[in-house]
Design a protein around this motif. Structure first.
Motif, PDB file in Angstrom:
ATOM      1  N   ALA A  52       5.980 -19.978   3.176  1.00 29.12           N
ATOM      2  CA  ALA A  52       4.675 -20.006   2.514  1.00 29.12           C
ATOM      3  C   ALA A  52       3.832 -18.798   2.902  1.00 29.12           C
ATOM      4  O   ALA A  52       3.163 -18.199   2.052  1.00 29.12           O
ATOM      5  CB  ALA A  52       3.940 -21.297   2.855  1.00 29.12           C
ATOM      6  N   ALA A  53       3.872 -18.399   4.166  1.00 28.23           N
ATOM      7  CA  ALA A  53       3.112 -17.224   4.608  1.00 28.23           C
ATOM      8  C   ALA A  53       3.634 -15.963   3.940  1.00 28.23           C
ATOM      9  O   ALA A  53       2.861 -15.086   3.536  1.00 28.23           O
ATOM     10  CB  ALA A  53       3.183 -17.094   6.130  1.00 28.23           C
ATOM     11  N   TRP A  54       4.951 -15.863   3.789  1.00 32.51           N
ATOM     12  CA  TRP A  54       5.546 -14.703   3.120  1.00 32.51           C
ATOM     13  C   TRP A  54       5.129 -14.667   1.653  1.00 32.51           C
ATOM     14  O   TRP A  54       4.754 -13.611   1.137  1.00 32.51           O
ATOM     15  CB  TRP A  54       7.067 -14.774   3.252  1.00 32.51           C
ATOM     16  CG  TRP A  54       7.795 -13.836   2.356  1.00 32.51           C
ATOM     17  CD1 TRP A  54       7.866 -12.482   2.469  1.00 32.51           C
ATOM     18  CD2 TRP A  54       8.550 -14.188   1.203  1.00 32.51           C
ATOM     19  NE1 TRP A  54       8.635 -11.978   1.458  1.00 32.51           N
ATOM     20  CE2 TRP A  54       9.064 -13.004   0.672  1.00 32.51           C
ATOM     21  CE3 TRP A  54       8.852 -15.392   0.585  1.00 32.51           C
ATOM     22  CZ2 TRP A  54       9.864 -12.986  -0.469  1.00 32.51           C
ATOM     23  CZ3 TRP A  54       9.645 -15.370  -0.547  1.00 32.51           C
ATOM     24  CH2 TRP A  54      10.141 -14.183  -1.055  1.00 32.51           C
ATOM     25  N   ALA A  55       5.175 -15.817   0.975  1.00 33.80           N
ATOM     26  CA  ALA A  55       4.779 -15.874  -0.433  1.00 33.80           C
ATOM     27  C   ALA A  55       3.306 -15.544  -0.594  1.00 33.80           C
ATOM     28  O   ALA A  55       2.909 -14.880  -1.555  1.00 33.80           O
ATOM     29  CB  ALA A  55       5.088 -17.250  -1.010  1.00 33.80           C
ATOM     30  N   ARG A  56       2.483 -15.970   0.359  1.00 33.64           N
ATOM     31  CA  ARG A  56       1.040 -15.715   0.293  1.00 33.64           C
ATOM     32  C   ARG A  56       0.727 -14.221   0.329  1.00 33.64           C
ATOM     33  O   ARG A  56      -0.148 -13.741  -0.378  1.00 33.64           O
ATOM     34  CB  ARG A  56       0.325 -16.426   1.438  1.00 33.64           C
ATOM     35  CG  ARG A  56      -1.186 -16.366   1.353  1.00 33.64           C
ATOM     36  CD  ARG A  56      -1.846 -17.130   2.488  1.00 33.64           C
ATOM     37  NE  ARG A  56      -1.475 -18.544   2.463  1.00 33.64           N
ATOM     38  CZ  ARG A  56      -0.805 -19.164   3.436  1.00 33.64           C
ATOM     39  NH1 ARG A  56      -0.449 -18.517   4.529  1.00 33.64           N
ATOM     40  NH2 ARG A  56      -0.505 -20.442   3.329  1.00 33.64           N
ATOM     41  N   ILE A  57       1.450 -13.457   1.138  1.00 35.97           N
ATOM     42  CA  ILE A  57       1.149 -12.024   1.240  1.00 35.97           C
ATOM     43  C   ILE A  57       1.934 -11.177   0.236  1.00 35.97           C
ATOM     44  O   ILE A  57       1.610 -10.019   0.039  1.00 35.97           O
ATOM     45  CB  ILE A  57       1.405 -11.489   2.661  1.00 35.97           C
ATOM     46  CG1 ILE A  57       2.875 -11.584   3.033  1.00 35.97           C
ATOM     47  CG2 ILE A  57       0.541 -12.177   3.671  1.00 35.97           C
ATOM     48  CD1 ILE A  57       3.223 -10.879   4.315  1.00 35.97           C
ATOM     49  N   THR A  58       2.937 -11.785  -0.426  1.00 35.99           N
ATOM     50  CA  THR A  58       3.799 -11.017  -1.319  1.00 35.99           C
ATOM     51  C   THR A  58       3.414 -11.126  -2.786  1.00 35.99           C
ATOM     52  O   THR A  58       3.468 -10.135  -3.507  1.00 35.99           O
ATOM     53  CB  THR A  58       5.273 -11.477  -1.161  1.00 35.99           C
ATOM     54  OG1 THR A  58       5.622 -11.363   0.206  1.00 35.99           O
ATOM     55  CG2 THR A  58       6.201 -10.630  -1.987  1.00 35.99           C
ATOM     56  N   ALA A  59       3.048 -12.311  -3.244  1.00 33.71           N
ATOM     57  CA  ALA A  59       2.916 -12.534  -4.681  1.00 33.71           C
ATOM     58  C   ALA A  59       1.575 -13.144  -5.069  1.00 33.71           C
ATOM     59  O   ALA A  59       0.913 -13.795  -4.276  1.00 33.71           O
ATOM     60  CB  ALA A  59       4.028 -13.469  -5.146  1.00 33.71           C
ATOM     61  N   CYS A  60       1.222 -12.910  -6.335  1.00 34.67           N
ATOM     62  CA  CYS A  60       0.080 -13.595  -6.938  1.00 34.67           C
ATOM     63  C   CYS A  60       0.524 -15.010  -7.305  1.00 34.67           C
ATOM     64  O   CYS A  60       1.686 -15.241  -7.590  1.00 34.67           O
ATOM     65  CB  CYS A  60      -0.362 -12.879  -8.207  1.00 34.67           C
ATOM     66  SG  CYS A  60      -0.962 -11.215  -7.954  1.00 34.67           S
TER      67      CYS A  60
END
Length: 95
Positions: A52-60
C-alpha cells in the motif's frame, strides 16, 4: 550501484521492496525482505502495508482521484490503506 542497474538485478522481486516496510513489528529497510521480528523468519510475501505504501507513492488513485503521495480517502476521511484499484494502477504504471 546505480538504481537502474540495481532494479535490473532484483527483477524477480516485487517492486514494493523499493520502499521501507511500515508494518509495525517488521520495519524492513528498502530493498530488503519483510521479516518476523520474533523469530527472524524471512517472509516470502511482503506485508500488505508495504504494498500500500508503494502504491501510494507510485500511482494516482482512479477511485478517489488523488495524486501520488497523497493518501486515499472515503468521503473526505483519509484511509489507512489504499483502494485496490490504486495497487492495480501502480502495477500498470510499472509495466
Amino acid at each position: 550501484m546505480p538504481a537502474s542497474i540495481r532494479h535490473g538485478f532484483r527483477a524477480r522481486a516485487h517492486p514494493a521492496r523499493s520502499v521501507p516496510c511500515p508494518h509495525e513489528p517488521c520495519h524492513a529497510r528498502a530493498h530488503q525482505a519483510c521479516i518476523v521480528r520474533v523469530n527472524g523468519r524471512v517472509l516470502k510475501k511482503l506485508h500488505p502495508a508495504r504494498i500500500a505504501a508503494w502504491a501510494r507513492i507510485t500511482a494516482c488513485c482512479p477511485e478517489c482521484q488523488v495524486q501520488p503521495g497523497i493518501p486515499c480517502h472515503d468521503d473526505g476521511r483519509a484511509r489507512t490503506d489504499v483502494h485496490p484499484r490504486r495497487i492495480q494502477e501502480a502495477k500498470e504504471t510499472l509495466a
